[in-house]
Design an enzyme around this catalytic site. Structure first.
Site, PDB file in Angstrom:
ATOM      1  N   HIS A  50      -2.952 -22.885  16.777  1.00 38.79           N
ATOM      2  CA  HIS A  50      -2.628 -21.733  15.935  1.00 38.79           C
ATOM      3  C   HIS A  50      -3.922 -21.087  15.461  1.00 38.79           C
ATOM      4  O   HIS A  50      -4.128 -20.804  14.281  1.00 38.79           O
ATOM      5  CB  HIS A  50      -1.741 -22.137  14.775  1.00 38.79           C
ATOM      6  CG  HIS A  50      -0.341 -22.476  15.210  1.00 38.79           C
ATOM      7  ND1 HIS A  50       0.698 -21.591  15.175  1.00 38.79           N
ATOM      8  CD2 HIS A  50       0.167 -23.601  15.751  1.00 38.79           C
ATOM      9  CE1 HIS A  50       1.792 -22.154  15.652  1.00 38.79           C
ATOM     10  NE2 HIS A  50       1.493 -23.373  16.013  1.00 38.79           N
ATOM     11  N   TYR A 314      -3.160 -32.994  11.324  1.00 42.37           N
ATOM     12  CA  TYR A 314      -3.680 -31.863  10.554  1.00 42.37           C
ATOM     13  C   TYR A 314      -4.913 -32.284   9.760  1.00 42.37           C
ATOM     14  O   TYR A 314      -5.902 -31.559   9.685  1.00 42.37           O
ATOM     15  CB  TYR A 314      -2.618 -31.350   9.578  1.00 42.37           C
ATOM     16  CG  TYR A 314      -1.489 -30.575  10.193  1.00 42.37           C
ATOM     17  CD1 TYR A 314      -1.429 -30.324  11.557  1.00 42.37           C
ATOM     18  CD2 TYR A 314      -0.466 -30.078   9.391  1.00 42.37           C
ATOM     19  CE1 TYR A 314      -0.391 -29.617  12.103  1.00 42.37           C
ATOM     20  CE2 TYR A 314       0.577 -29.358   9.929  1.00 42.37           C
ATOM     21  CZ  TYR A 314       0.614 -29.131  11.286  1.00 42.37           C
ATOM     22  OH  TYR A 314       1.650 -28.423  11.819  1.00 42.37           O
TER      23      TYR A 314
END
Length: 322
Positions: A50, A314
């Site tokens: 992303h 993450y």
């Protein structure tokens, strides 16, 4: 104020058979695959999933009726500020790509309560466990400078999750604006019932008030690679981009621990509130991470095998960007 880091929503797409049982696809291995696939040698601190996105802000207006159904104190407020990041999936740099992500961070200024939502524009993922997820990207790594397209084609057909996701995405177009894009939680969360101690499974969806609309052939030819941000800037000159949020409750036979499972048929839904995104913000959020595990009182996390490893990955990729 705590910094939250917006990382890949692409983690929300998964499903399929397992080709390398002896390989453990934990958070570290998955993060390593992303770096092998998408790292920019000229910018080692750049996002590897992303990667392209823009930052915005606005407000969330909870529907007071929702408090009669679920006990989430954050939703008792009438208006809450939000931080938003819109993004493309993977390392795409051209907005004419199908996979879109939206991350929202809600914070109650009167307390420390927050809710971070990490969503995709698809109802399901492409993998249901860390192995399928890791293999999905690993099979795209070049070998001797060449991507094995035949292997990708073979695995896409043989792995149920990959095949079902490909069939799903074939049926949707390229949305012409973030104002015309729906977003979904993918995972099943658990919400405390009002006037009780039970937690009920539900997914949520954001439905664009302006409707779901796709680029036609002519618009595809003329759209710039940055048309999403350009369109957003033009729209907010006259009105905010709005979404209606709904909880979709699981039926008795729905699969709640598999992000590739598409719930079919009629479901009970509850209107949760309205998101209004009305301004661009500083691009600081492009360096942040939005952890899906950040849920408020009254909401419990999913029970599927991807959720925890997703949050761990993450954290790993954020650490490498420091």
């Amino acid at each position: 104020m705590k910094k939250y880091i917006t990382s890949c929503l692409a983690f929300c797409c998964l499903s399929g058979a397992i080709y390398a049982d002896e390989v453990k696809y934990d958070a570290q291995k998955i993060a390593d695959i992303f770096y092998q696939l998408n790292a920019d040698p000229n910018n080692p601190k750049a996002k590897v999933n992303h990667a392209k996105g823009f930052c915005a802000m606005g407000s969330f207006e909870p529907a007071q009726s929702i408090n009669k159904e679920i006990d989430v104190p954050l939703l008792a407020q009438k208006n809450l500020p939000i931080q938003v990041r819109y993004s493309l999936g993977g390392a795409f740099k051209d907005d004419k790509s199908k996979t879109r992500g939206m991350a929202i961070r809600i914070q109650d200024p009167k307390s420390s309560s927050t809710w971070t939502m990490v969503m995709l524009n698809t109802e399901i993922n492409f993998a249901k466990n860390p192995t399928e997820f890791g293999q999905f990207f690993e099979m795209r790594l070049p070998v001797n400078g060449k991507v094995d397209q035949e292997k990708i084609k073979k695995m896409t057909q043989e792995v149920d999750s990959y095949r079902n996701f490909a069939a799903y995405t074939d049926k949707i177009g390229i949305s012409k604006s973030v104002a015309n894009t729906p977003f979904f939680s993918i995972h099943t969360f658990y919400f405390k019932q009002a006037n009780g101690d039970n937690f009920i499974p539900a997914r949520w969806k954001l439905v664009p008030v302006d409707g779901i609309k796709y680029l036609d052939e002519n618009e595809m030819k003329t759209a710039s690679k940055d048309f999403l941000k350009e369109d957003f800037e033009n729209r907010i000159k006259t009105q905010p981009v709005e979404y209606k949020m709904y909880l979709v409750y699981a039926n008795k036979d729905d699969i709640t621990n598999d992000t590739t499972a598409l719930w079919k048929g009629e479901h009970k839904e509850s209107f949760v509130g309205t998101f209004k995104v009305n301004a661009l913000s500083q691009e600081d959020c492009n360096f942040d991470v939005y952890f899906p595990s950040d849920v408020p009182q009254g909401v419990n996390p999913p029970k599927d095998p991807l959720f925890d490893v997703r949050n761990e990955a993450y954290a790993i990729t954020f650490g490498k960007r420091q």
